[in-house]
Each structure stands twice: as structure tokens, then as C-alpha cells.
Write a protein that holds these residues in place. Structure first.
Motif, short mmCIF file in Angstrom:
data_model
loop_
_atom_site.label_atom_id
_atom_site.label_comp_id
_atom_site.label_asym_id
_atom_site.label_seq_id
_atom_site.Cartn_x
_atom_site.Cartn_y
_atom_site.Cartn_z
N GLN A 91 0.86 -1.28 0.03
CA GLN A 91 0.12 0.04 -0.04
C GLN A 91 1.05 1.24 -0.06
O GLN A 91 0.58 2.24 -0.73
N LEU A 92 1.91 1.49 0.84
CA LEU A 92 2.71 2.54 0.98
C LEU A 92 3.53 2.76 -0.59
O LEU A 92 3.52 3.69 -0.92
N LEU A 93 3.81 1.95 -1.16
CA LEU A 93 4.45 1.84 -2.56
C LEU A 93 3.36 2.40 -3.47
O LEU A 93 3.86 3.03 -4.33
N LEU A 94 2.19 1.86 -3.46
CA LEU A 94 1.14 2.59 -4.32
C LEU A 94 0.88 4.09 -3.90
O LEU A 94 0.78 4.74 -4.75
N GLU A 95 0.76 4.50 -2.81
CA GLU A 95 0.49 5.65 -2.41
C GLU A 95 1.69 6.54 -2.65
O GLU A 95 1.49 7.90 -3.01
N GLU A 96 2.95 6.28 -2.57
CA GLU A 96 4.03 6.83 -2.87
C GLU A 96 4.39 7.01 -4.48
O GLU A 96 5.17 7.57 -4.79
N ASN A 97 3.63 6.36 -5.29
CA ASN A 97 3.49 6.24 -6.77
C ASN A 97 5.00 5.64 -7.11
O ASN A 97 5.63 5.95 -8.14
N ILE A 98 5.32 4.66 -6.37
CA ILE A 98 6.94 3.99 -6.56
C ILE A 98 6.57 2.99 -7.32
O ILE A 98 7.51 2.38 -8.34
#
Length: 293
Positions: free
Chosen positions: A75-82
Motif C-alpha cells: 500500500q505504501l508503494l502505491l501511495e508514494e507512486n513508486i
């Protein structure tokens, strides 16, 4: 898959992140080693290697790709657009056409022929390496059989030619290639929306710790919510265990139990909670004090 997504610019996919996670069992998996090294070294995302190179079964000491990310990491990677999360199930479950089956068989046959040629070349190389001993042995054998002229005429080229003609590749012993990434480009669907409750306290604390530059992993093995590392876990031991509380009020016995646990595992104990007044996340570090020392 990346090539496929680039072709879909007319659907508004042109601004997507360059890295793609594969949706499996409700979370993201990483199949590309370069992507994983970037996540680990640049973004402090650890994941857990769940593959194995051991033919006898999976071993935690010999684990390899793919890497399973926690739902919070994904989820973090999705939110940070990584990275973007993609679902390949529709394409991978689709029944192969006759043309595709023929293509896969031809591709498999090519890989087997490649193994055969590689093994044959290695056999010839080893034969050349020990040619002196092989020639001496064959000549002695011919002399014992009374074939002196044949023994004297025997050359290195004769040995190599004979070995090449008699070489047999048993396909039952062939190595079946299990590639980490799919060999061919295929379609995939972008997974929209969050995969966890982004407003949950646990996720917000995970994200807050990560934004503070920490290396954060699951703390289940230590009876905690998270473990915090001062650097890459391959080099450093965890320095803190993090216990999440819904309020700043902690029962004395619970505090004693958690702090004693942290002492046993040689880590500092951190209680994380949300302040009711300002909604901010706060951290309280508690250490064990022994007045007798």
C-alpha cells in the motif's frame, strides 16, 4: 507486461510508475531482482523472499525470489507512486490457443536443445583437458587386444569424434527451467483502490515510521507490531520493538510484560499511540531500570 502497459497510453496509463508488483494472495510480489534491489536500497522496503533454489524444499536460509511484500509495504508503494499493482490472473488463466501451444512447445524444445549442446560442449572440453590420460588408456587397451597398428594410429581427433558420435542426452535428466519472470509479455490489469484500510492506526504508524527514514518490518516474531532497524536488516539487528496502543493509557502489568520482553531480546520498547486531542501519532520509549546495577 511492461511493454503491454506502455502500449495502453490512450487509457491514461502513461504516468504510471515504472515498477510493477504482481497481485498474489491479496498483496504484492516482486519477481524482478533489479526492482527488489531498488526497493531495498533506495526505498527501505524489505519484503520477505519466499522462493527457493534448494531442490529438497524451501529453507529460510536459502530463500530467493520472488519476494512477498506485506500489505502495508504494498500500500505504501502505491501511495508514494513508486510502483503499481497489477493482476495477471485473467491472462494467465486463459486457455492457450493452438498457436500459443505450438509456440510454447517450440520454445521448450529450443531450451532442451540448448542444454544438450551445452552438455556436449562441456564433455568435449573435459575430454580435451584429460586427453593425455585418455589416449594412454585407450592405446594400452588396444595393445592388450593385440591391435598395435590401431593403437599407434589413434589420435586426439579420433577420440573427440568418437565421443561426439556416442554422446547421448537423456531428456529425463534435463533441467526444467523455472524462470522468475514470465518469458513473454502478457496483458495485466491495474488494481485500483487501496488494499488495506489506510485510515487504520497500524498502517498510519507504519507509514509514519517509514517517512522518518526507518527500516520497518513485522514484529510478530517478537510479540510486537513492528521492528525498527537503524539500517538494512542484513547488516543491523533491530533496535526497537513497537507496540501499538489505541490510547496513551497503558496498564502497568502490560507495560512490565512488554518492557521485560524487550530486555530479553536486547531492544528498546516503544509504545505508539494516537493523541486524542490533535490526532497526531506519538511515541513513548520505555527502558528497564535496575537500581541494583
Amino acid at each position: 507486461m511492461k511493454a503491454y502497459l506502455k502500449q495502453k497510453n490512450n487509457f491514461g496509463l502513461q504516468n504510471f510508475a515504472k515498477m510493477y508488483l504482481t497481485l498474489l494472495n491479496g498483496t504484492g510480489f516482486v519477481f524482478n531482482v533489479d526492482d527488489y534491489m531498488e526497493l531495498r536500497s533506495k526505498h527501505r522496503i524489505m519484503g520477505a523472499p519466499v522462493g527457493t533454489a534448494n531442490t529438497k524444499g524451501w529453507s529460510p536460509n536459502q530463500s530467493t525470489l520472488p519476494v512477498e511484500l506485506s500489505i502495508f509495504e504494498t500500500q505504501l508503494l502505491l501511495e508514494e507512486n513508486i510502483a503499481k499493482l497489477v493482476d495477471k490472473s485473467q491472462d494467465l488463466k486463459a486457455k492457450l490457443t493452438a498457436e500459443k501451444q505450438k509456440e510454447h512447445k517450440a520454445d521448450f524444445e529450443t531450451r532442451l536443445l540448448g542444454q544438450e549442446e551445452a552438455l556436449k560442449s562441456e564433455k568435449l572440453r573435459e575430454t580435451k583437458r584429460y586427453m593425455d590420460k585418455i589416449l594412454a588408456g585407450k592405446r594400452n587397451k588396444l595393445l592388450k587386444q593385440g591391435k598395435k597398428e590401431i593403437a599407434e594410429a589413434l589420435t586426439e581427433d579420433d577420440v573427440l569424434k568418437k565421443m561426439s558420435e556416442n554422446f547421448k542426452f537423456d531428456r529425463q535428466n534435463a533441467l526444467v527451467e523455472v524462470p522468475c519472470e514470465h518469458l513473454k509479455d502478457h496483458s495485466a490489469q491495474i488494481v485500483p483502490g487501496p488494499i488495506v484500510n489506510v485510515s487504520s492506526l497500524k498502517y498510519r504508524i507504519f507509514k509514519d515510521l517509514w517517512k522518518r527514514g526507518k527500516y520497518v518490518t513485522s514484529g510478530d516474531a517478537f510479540g510486537a507490531d513492528f521492528l525498527v532497524y537503524p539500517g538494512d536488516p542484513l547488516i543491523y539487528h533491530a533496535s526497537h520493538i513497537v507496540i501499538i496502543h489505541e490510547s496513551p493509557i497503558i496498564k502497568p502489568l502490560e507495560m512490565v510484560a512488554k518492557v521485560r520482553l524487550s530486555v530479553i531480546v536486547n531492544k528498546s520498547c516503544v509504545f505508539a499511540y494516537e493523541n486524542e486531542n490533535d490526532g497526531e501519532i506519538h511515541y513513548q520509549t520505555v527502558t528497564w531500570y535496575n537500581p541494583s546495577k
